[in-house]
Design a protein around this motif. Structure first.
Motif, short mmCIF file in Angstrom:
data_model
loop_
_atom_site.label_atom_id
_atom_site.label_comp_id
_atom_site.label_asym_id
_atom_site.label_seq_id
_atom_site.Cartn_x
_atom_site.Cartn_y
_atom_site.Cartn_z
N SER A 157 0.83 -1.21 0.00
CA SER A 157 0.00 0.00 0.00
C SER A 157 0.87 1.26 0.00
N ARG A 158 2.00 1.21 0.68
CA ARG A 158 2.90 2.37 0.71
C ARG A 158 3.49 2.65 -0.67
N VAL A 159 3.88 1.58 -1.35
CA VAL A 159 4.43 1.74 -2.70
C VAL A 159 3.34 2.24 -3.64
N GLN A 160 2.17 1.65 -3.56
CA GLN A 160 1.07 2.05 -4.43
C GLN A 160 0.72 3.51 -4.26
N HIS A 161 0.78 3.99 -3.02
CA HIS A 161 0.48 5.40 -2.75
C HIS A 161 1.45 6.32 -3.50
N ILE A 162 2.74 5.98 -3.44
CA ILE A 162 3.76 6.80 -4.12
C ILE A 162 3.61 6.70 -5.63
N VAL A 163 3.44 5.48 -6.11
CA VAL A 163 3.35 5.25 -7.56
C VAL A 163 2.11 5.93 -8.14
N GLU A 164 1.00 5.81 -7.47
CA GLU A 164 -0.23 6.44 -7.97
C GLU A 164 -0.12 7.96 -7.97
N ARG A 165 0.53 8.51 -6.98
CA ARG A 165 0.76 9.96 -6.94
C ARG A 165 1.61 10.41 -8.13
#
Length: 424
Positions: free
Chosen positions: A158-166
């Motif tokens: 979820s932490r990676v997805q948050h950065i990638v989606e941003r």
């Protein structure tokens, strides 16, 4: 701990030299950079380019550490491991590659951000390899990134997805055509699962314990001194510390444990990408050196710019790194020339003379010292006594100017094409 690093703008032949001497060490350790590095090694008549994996990987019994100061792209790492085992199926990287828990990840959108900045008129174009290295380091400094050790955390995805989606949202708003977010995310997480096969630990403790036990370490730098983020030709530099002090911080080993510092330099200069290059050759001779020396990026394939040896820059690199032994490569490429040149100093527009510099003058006039050339078949040489007197004069001149010994001289691209002239 001994250190091997490049003294120019990269591509000096570090991989070959490390591969040659790594059998004398228990551990080889990468302290900076990422998959933007390209260390070419020849074995049994074939060549392989290592990016993240330390160059001691082919030596039995040698452990290879990817240190804290590096940035790791798991997708690129997985491909490199596959390529390595195809090249030599006797290599067992899962048994002798150790990765720092504190090394930062290169995330899926970091490469895309590199491409966006290189192609946008809003940013300076510096000729990056577009491997996402600068983006990973910048997010590290901003404290907005994830590290290798985070992959074991329950909220890692979820932490990676948050950065990638941003990042993805920002790139989309910038009008960039993008691959599927799901596709690049899945590829990343699959590669992370592959990464978990390897030993990941606090490499600072591992290395210091090894030193306490009397084991020997060879620290391996990627890129080169004149590309250092602080001491290089900014802004046309890499994003990490490429110097001997960078080895200490990147590996977590005290400077008091540094022994020999091997500096690698070509008998001429090359550079990839943009940036000041006072001795650059734009004529047929420059093209001849490029072709004869196979001066094309081992990682990108880009043609390298070529020029005469830059002594003010080399003196600067030797000084800031505390180089104890010089390894000179590519003198064989200059064979056949009636005369060769070395830039001894620059003359500025105001008449000032500069003999040591890291701030290379864009408008400075390089003052060249011409020396007798040589014509010899270096590939047949087995002893320093076989070197032409013109080469010996060239080496003696460098030793007098740099005040360090030329300890090794490369005689060709092959692993064993190296003469030991002096040194420990």
């Amino acid at each position: 701990m001994d250190i091997v690093l490049g003294l120019q703008w990269g591509d000096e032949g570090k991989g070959k030299f490390i591969d040659l001497i790594s059998e004398n060490y228990n551990i080889t350790a990468r302290f900076n950079g990422g998959s933007n590095a390209g260390h070419s090694i020849e074995r049994n008549g074939r060549r392989i380019t290592l990016k993240m994996i330390p160059s001691g990987i082919f030596m039995k019994g040698v452990q290879n550490v990817i240190g804290t100061g590096t940035v790791l792209d798991p997708v690129s790492f997985k491909k490199e491991i596959t390529n390595l085992q195809t090249f030599d199926n006797t290599v067992q990287p899962e048994n002798n590659v150790i990765i720092s828990l504190k090394a930062h990840f290169v995330l899926p959108t970091h490469k895309l951000l590199d491409v966006f900045m290189e192609e946008s008129s809003d940013y300076i174009t510096i000729g990056t390899t577009k491997n996402g290295i600068a983006q990973a380091y910048s997010n590290k400094i901003l404290r907005q990134n994830v590290r290798v050790g985070d992959m074991y955390a329950p909220d890692f995805r979820s932490r990676v997805q948050h950065i990638v989606e941003r990042d993805y949202k920002m790139l989309t708003a910038g009008g960039m055509e993008l691959p599927s977010l799901e596709e690049i995310s899945n590829e990343f997480f699959e590669a992370v699962e592959f990464l978990k096969r390897f030993r990941c630990t606090e490499t600072e403790i591992y290395l210091n314990n090894a030193l306490a036990e009397g084991k020997t370490i060879l620290a391996e730098g990627s890129q080169a001194a004149m590309l250092d983020i602080d001491h290089g030709t900014y802004p046309y530099v890499t994003s990490s510390s490429t110097t001997a002090s960078g080895a200490s911080s990147g590996l977590g080993v005290s400077p008091k444990n540094i022994g020999e510092v091997f500096g690698i330099a070509k008998a001429y200069c090359t550079r990839v990408g943009n940036g000041v290059f006072p001795t650059e050759l734009f004529d047929e001779l420059g093209e001849e050196i490029r072709t004869k020396g196979n001066e094309f990026g081992s990682n990108t394939g880009r043609p390298r710019r070529t020029g005469w040896l830059d002594l003010p820059a080399l003196k600067y690199a030797v000084m800031i790194n505390g180089v104890t032994q010089l390894v000179l490569t590519k003198a064989d490429v200059l064979s056949g020339l009636k005369s060769v040149a070395v830039c001894t100093h620059y003359e500025l527009e105001n008449g000032e003379i500069v003999s040591v510099s890291g701030l290379l003058p864009e408008n400075g006039k390089p003052i060249l010292k011409w020396m007798n050339g040589w014509n010899a078949d270096f590939s047949t040489m087995k002893s320093p006594s076989e070197l032409p007197k013109e080469v010996i004069e060239f080496l003696s001149f460098l030793e007098a100017e740099l005040r360090i010994p030329v300890a090794y001289l490369s005689t060709g691209p092959g692993r064993n094409e190296m003469l030991k002239l002096t040194g420990k």
